[in-house]
Design an enzyme around this catalytic site. Structure first.
Site, short mmCIF file in Angstrom:
data_model
loop_
_atom_site.label_atom_id
_atom_site.label_comp_id
_atom_site.label_asym_id
_atom_site.label_seq_id
_atom_site.Cartn_x
_atom_site.Cartn_y
_atom_site.Cartn_z
N GLU A 211 0.88 -1.17 0.00
CA GLU A 211 0.00 0.00 0.00
C GLU A 211 0.92 1.21 0.00
O GLU A 211 1.46 1.60 1.04
CB GLU A 211 -0.90 -0.02 1.25
CG GLU A 211 -1.85 -1.20 1.33
CD GLU A 211 -3.00 -1.11 0.33
OE1 GLU A 211 -3.27 -0.01 -0.18
OE2 GLU A 211 -3.62 -2.16 0.05
N CYS A 245 -2.05 9.37 2.46
CA CYS A 245 -1.63 8.77 1.18
C CYS A 245 -2.60 9.07 0.06
O CYS A 245 -2.22 9.16 -1.10
CB CYS A 245 -1.48 7.26 1.34
SG CYS A 245 -2.98 6.47 1.95
#
Ligand code: NAD
Length: 457
Positions: A211, A245
């Site tokens: 991720e 993110c």
């Protein structure tokens, strides 16, 4: 490092005992996790405030409340996800039946970043437990107060032979751990470290979920509701002071609406954080001086349209909008990961798609538009992990949506059923009855090819 080896061996023995496999065990552990998080909720929110200046409301929403939702959703569906799934079988192998058996993978290593230091470590843990695995958690050392409370929560919730925390500097602890063969690695963090994790996983051929980050574009077309777009973009950018993110990294504004959009965004900043966001209790701080110094260099790479104020001592950078930014400037080449928002104009969809392609495979894409064709054009033409139409960030909160990147933004997906599947091996088994043994597959073949062609046409 003996303790790591001891922990690893103890978990391996525990997993091999099959103790983690039953539905009852998994359910009890998930309930226990929720109970212990709830018990320590105030301490978790306090740690996040010290590490990142997060307001308790923001910290609850993004670090704790999300986990309660994820656990509840998992508990509601787990029995069904665990059920072996019957599927059809080829006629050629009649009389056969086939089933997919969801199997725990085994020992998992979960590595977390500092920006949502609790949630991004515990969220994959929910999937690992649901799928019947053991887990070793490695929190980020850059958020030390959250690291400490995470260790405490996990120690209180679980026997370390099942789930435990290992702490320390990533570049020391992780290579030591990865000398052992894990059955799955789940890594959330930066692209360069993600690459290293893949290299360390290769000798054991361990599957890896990555991720990662990247530059997530936010497109605002001429038909968008500008006032709402401005509020949702500024909200998404300022959540955790841009250290997210999936934060909108930069805005591509259609040239005909760029000026009013800028005005609405400036108004949104004032509405959320007042005339001086430094005084707002709702506006977080930058994680450390190294990141602060790097982010401060971006402020010289365009015209400061709004914000621009900094306080190094307080690790404060104002919500800042930049215009006149070059695609060759570092602020448009690197993931910003802070409260600096470049706004660039475009003339048509082709041009916007071309601009996005300069930083390909974003983790998220946000499109603000009142036109379905425009929405679809971006959804179809851009390769991105996931995203929103007329919103930012919120796709992350839907347990029904798979979350993950593509290309440079990562591999694999989680949340809800996707988490369960990510940590599960789907074992396919075909069972053939013995009351009949169709001879077509056995030599001598003679003319059997004719029959095979009739069946397998
Ligand atoms: P990072 O890669 O520096 O660190 C992540 C983890 O890796 C930490 O636990 C750290 O201790 C460990 N680590 C660091 N160096 C290592 C090494 N050499 N070998 C092994 N392990 C090492 O990332 P970060 O700075 O904590 O987080 C920021 C990055 O994470 C950003 O790029 C952001 O976009 C990304 N991110 C992605 C997601 C997502 O869901 N896709 C979520 C949050 C953050």
């Amino acid at each position: 490092m003996k303790p790591v080896t001891d922990t690893y061996n103890a978990q391996r023995r525990f997993f091999d005992s099959s103790a983690t496999r039953s539905y009852a065990f998994r359910k009890a552990q998930l309930k226990q996790l929720k109970k212990v998080i709830r018990r320590h909720e105030a301490a978790i929110l306090a740690a996040l405030h010290v590490d990142l200046g997060k307001h308790p409301m923001e910290a609850f929403g993004s670090e704790v409340g999300l986990l309660y939702d994820e656990i509840d959703h998992t508990l509601t569906n787990l029995r069904q996800w665990m059920r072996p799934q019957p599927v059809s079988s080829p006629l050629l192998h009649y009389p056969s039946g086939s089933k997919i058996y969801p199997e725990p993978k085994g020992l998992t290593l979960l590595i977390g970043p500092w920006n949502y230091p609790f949630q991004l470590l515990v969220n994959p843990l929910i999937g690992a437990i649901a799928a019947g695995n053991c887990a070793i958690l490695k929190p980020s050392e850059m958020a030390p107060h959250t690291e400490a409370i995470t260790r405490q929560v996990i120690a209180e919730a679980f026997d370390p032979v099942f789930v435990t925390v290992v702490t320390g500097e990533g570049q020391e602890v992780i290579p030591e751990l990865l000398r052992h063969r894990f059955d799955h690695i789940f890594f959330t963090g930066s692209i360069p470290v993600g690459r290293k994790i893949l290299e360390m996983a290769a000798p054991h051929l361990t599957p890896v979920t990555l991720e990662l980050g990247g530059k997530s574009p936010c497109v605002v077309d001429a038909s968008a509701n500008l006032k709402t777009a401005a509020k949702r973009i500024i909200w998404g950018k300022c959540w955790n002071a841009g250290q997210t993110c999936i934060a909108p990294d930069y805005v591509l504004a259609h040239e005909t609406i760029a000026a009013p959009l800028l005005e609405h965004m400036k108004a949104a900043i004032t509405q959320f954080f007042g005339e001086n966001p430094a005084n707002s209790p709702d506006y977080p701080r930058i994680i450390n001086h190294k990141r602060f110094d790097h982010l401060a260099t971006y402020l010289q790479q365009g015209h400061v349209e709004a914000g621009g104020g900094t306080d190094r001592e307080q690790l404060y950078i104002a919500p800042t909008i930049l215009t006149n930014v070059s695609f060759d400037a570092p602020v448009m080449k690197e993931e910003i990961f802070g409260p600096v928002l470049p706004v660039i104009t475009y003339r048509n969809t082709d041009e916007a798609v071309g601009m996005i392609a300069r930083n390909p495979y974003p983790l998220s894409l946000y499109v603000f538009s009142g036109n379905r064709k425009t929405e679809q054009a971006f959804i179809n033409r851009v390769a991105f992990g996931g995203g929103c139409i007329n919103n930012t960030l919120v796709h992350f909160t839907n347990t029904e949506l798979p979350f993950g990147g593509i290309g440079y933004s990562g591999m694999g997906r989680y949340h809800g059923r996707s988490s369960f599947e990510e940590f599960t091996h789907m074992k396919g088994v075909m069972k053939t009855a013995t009351w009949l043994d169709v001879p077509v597959k056995y030599p001598p073949f003679g003319n059997k090819i004719k029959l095979a062609k009739m069946i397998m046409k």
